[in-house]
Design a protein around this motif. Structure first.
Motif, short mmCIF file in Angstrom:
data_model
loop_
_atom_site.label_atom_id
_atom_site.label_comp_id
_atom_site.label_asym_id
_atom_site.label_seq_id
_atom_site.Cartn_x
_atom_site.Cartn_y
_atom_site.Cartn_z
N PHE A 1 47.40 151.36 -30.94
CA PHE A 1 48.83 151.54 -31.13
C PHE A 1 49.14 151.69 -32.61
O PHE A 1 48.46 151.14 -33.46
N TRP A 2 50.22 152.38 -32.88
CA TRP A 2 50.76 152.48 -34.23
C TRP A 2 52.18 151.91 -34.24
O TRP A 2 53.01 152.29 -33.41
N TYR A 3 52.41 151.01 -35.21
CA TYR A 3 53.71 150.36 -35.37
C TYR A 3 54.26 150.65 -36.77
O TYR A 3 53.53 150.90 -37.71
N ARG A 4 55.58 150.47 -36.86
CA ARG A 4 56.24 150.46 -38.15
C ARG A 4 56.99 149.13 -38.27
O ARG A 4 57.61 148.66 -37.30
N GLN A 5 56.94 148.55 -39.47
CA GLN A 5 57.62 147.29 -39.71
C GLN A 5 58.33 147.33 -41.04
O GLN A 5 57.68 147.42 -42.09
N GLN A 6 59.64 147.27 -41.00
CA GLN A 6 60.41 147.16 -42.23
C GLN A 6 60.30 145.73 -42.74
O GLN A 6 60.18 144.80 -41.93
N ALA B 1 48.04 155.66 -29.12
CA ALA B 1 47.04 156.69 -29.40
C ALA B 1 46.04 156.73 -28.26
O ALA B 1 45.34 155.77 -28.01
N ASN B 2 45.98 157.83 -27.58
CA ASN B 2 45.12 157.99 -26.41
C ASN B 2 43.89 158.79 -26.79
O ASN B 2 44.01 159.88 -27.38
N GLN B 3 42.72 158.30 -26.44
CA GLN B 3 41.50 159.01 -26.77
C GLN B 3 41.35 160.25 -25.91
O GLN B 3 41.43 160.17 -24.69
N CYS C 1 48.30 149.52 -37.49
CA CYS C 1 47.64 149.91 -36.24
C CYS C 1 47.18 148.64 -35.54
O CYS C 1 46.94 147.61 -36.18
N SER C 2 47.11 148.71 -34.24
CA SER C 2 46.63 147.57 -33.46
C SER C 2 45.80 148.07 -32.29
O SER C 2 45.88 149.24 -31.91
N VAL C 3 45.00 147.16 -31.75
CA VAL C 3 44.20 147.48 -30.58
C VAL C 3 44.39 146.40 -29.54
O VAL C 3 44.71 145.25 -29.86
N ALA C 4 44.24 146.79 -28.30
CA ALA C 4 44.27 145.83 -27.20
C ALA C 4 42.86 145.75 -26.63
O ALA C 4 42.34 146.74 -26.12
N THR C 5 42.25 144.57 -26.75
CA THR C 5 40.87 144.41 -26.26
C THR C 5 40.83 143.74 -24.89
O THR C 5 39.80 143.70 -24.25
N GLY C 6 41.93 143.17 -24.49
CA GLY C 6 41.98 142.50 -23.20
C GLY C 6 43.31 142.80 -22.56
O GLY C 6 44.03 143.70 -22.99
N PRO C 7 43.69 142.02 -21.55
CA PRO C 7 44.98 142.27 -20.90
C PRO C 7 46.14 141.91 -21.81
O PRO C 7 46.66 140.81 -21.78
#
Lengths: 113, 110
Positions: free
Chosen positions: A33-38, A49-51, A93-99
């Motif tokens: 995932f891509w995030y924006r944070q002010q 982001a889909n492979q 950026c972030s990743v989800a490795t589990g549920p």
């Protein structure tokens, strides 16, 4: 968990230019995932982001402004195009490795002048 | 659309006092997650709650998930300077995405 690196860590850019941010993960992950944070604010999801296929964008974000690549299961890039001062923010950026639980990179602090 | 409300926005405490932040969702959640973001840092996953009425503890931190799975709280007992940061709750609307609360900033008074 996963170890995530981002490059660059920060940048100062002129309006009208583009910046590409890289996100590298130490293991294969399905979801990125891509995030924006002010500063001082919560996180806003830009896109998933889909492979091997186009990214899925959230309302208010479009591919022409934020093109995303995901060439494999460990890497993704986000480009901020035709920048304006309103694009100054921290991009994560972030990743989800589990549920559902997500692990974040250190972020890219972008200033547009 | 689904919203996750989080209060308060800020909480100032003396070191040693307790701290609590609350989250409320507009819809039932399959789970709720809590993250901590230190000043200048990135969000770090703390815990996930899945079951109705679930209570989990991590040392001085106590996490609760409401019976209706629409609200949650994080309570820190006897705050320390290492607890400083912003605490976010987040819940999935479906799939792997998360809806984030606004965060509660914990500030330790000098």
């Amino acid at each position: 968990s996963a170890v995530i690196s981002q490059k660059p860590s920060r940048d100062i850019c002129q309006r009208g230019t583009s910046l590409t941010i890289q996100c590298q993960v130490d293991s294969q992950v399905t979801m990125m995932f891509w995030y924006r944070q002010q500063p001082g604010q919560s996180l806003t999801l830009i896109a998933t982001a889909n492979q091997g296929s186009e990214a899925t964008y959230e309302s208010g974000f479009v591919i022409d402004k934020f093109p995303i690549s995901r060439p494999n299961l460990t890497f993704s890039t986000l480009t901020v195009s035709n920048m304006s001062p309103e694009d100054s923010s921290i991009y994560l950026c972030s990743v989800a490795t589990g549920p559902n639980e997500q692990y974040f990179g250190p972020g890219t602090r972008l200033t547009v002048t | 659309g689904q919203q996750v409300m989080q209060i308060p926005q800020y909480q100032h405490v003396q070191e040693g006092e307790d701290f609590t932040t609350y989250c409320n969702s507009s819809t039932t959640l399959s789970n709720i997650q809590w993250y901590k973001q230190r000043p200048g840092g990135h969000p770090v996953f703390l815990i996930q709650l899945v079951k109705s009425g679930e209570v989990k503890k991590q040392k001085r931190l106590t996490f609760q998930f409401g019976e209706a799975k629409k609200n949650s709280s994080l309570h820190i007992t006897a705050t320390q300077t290492t607890d400083v940061g912003t605490y976010f709750c987040a819940g999935p609307p479906g799939g792997y995405q998360l809806i984030w609360g606004a965060g509660t900033k914990l500030i330790i008074k000098p």
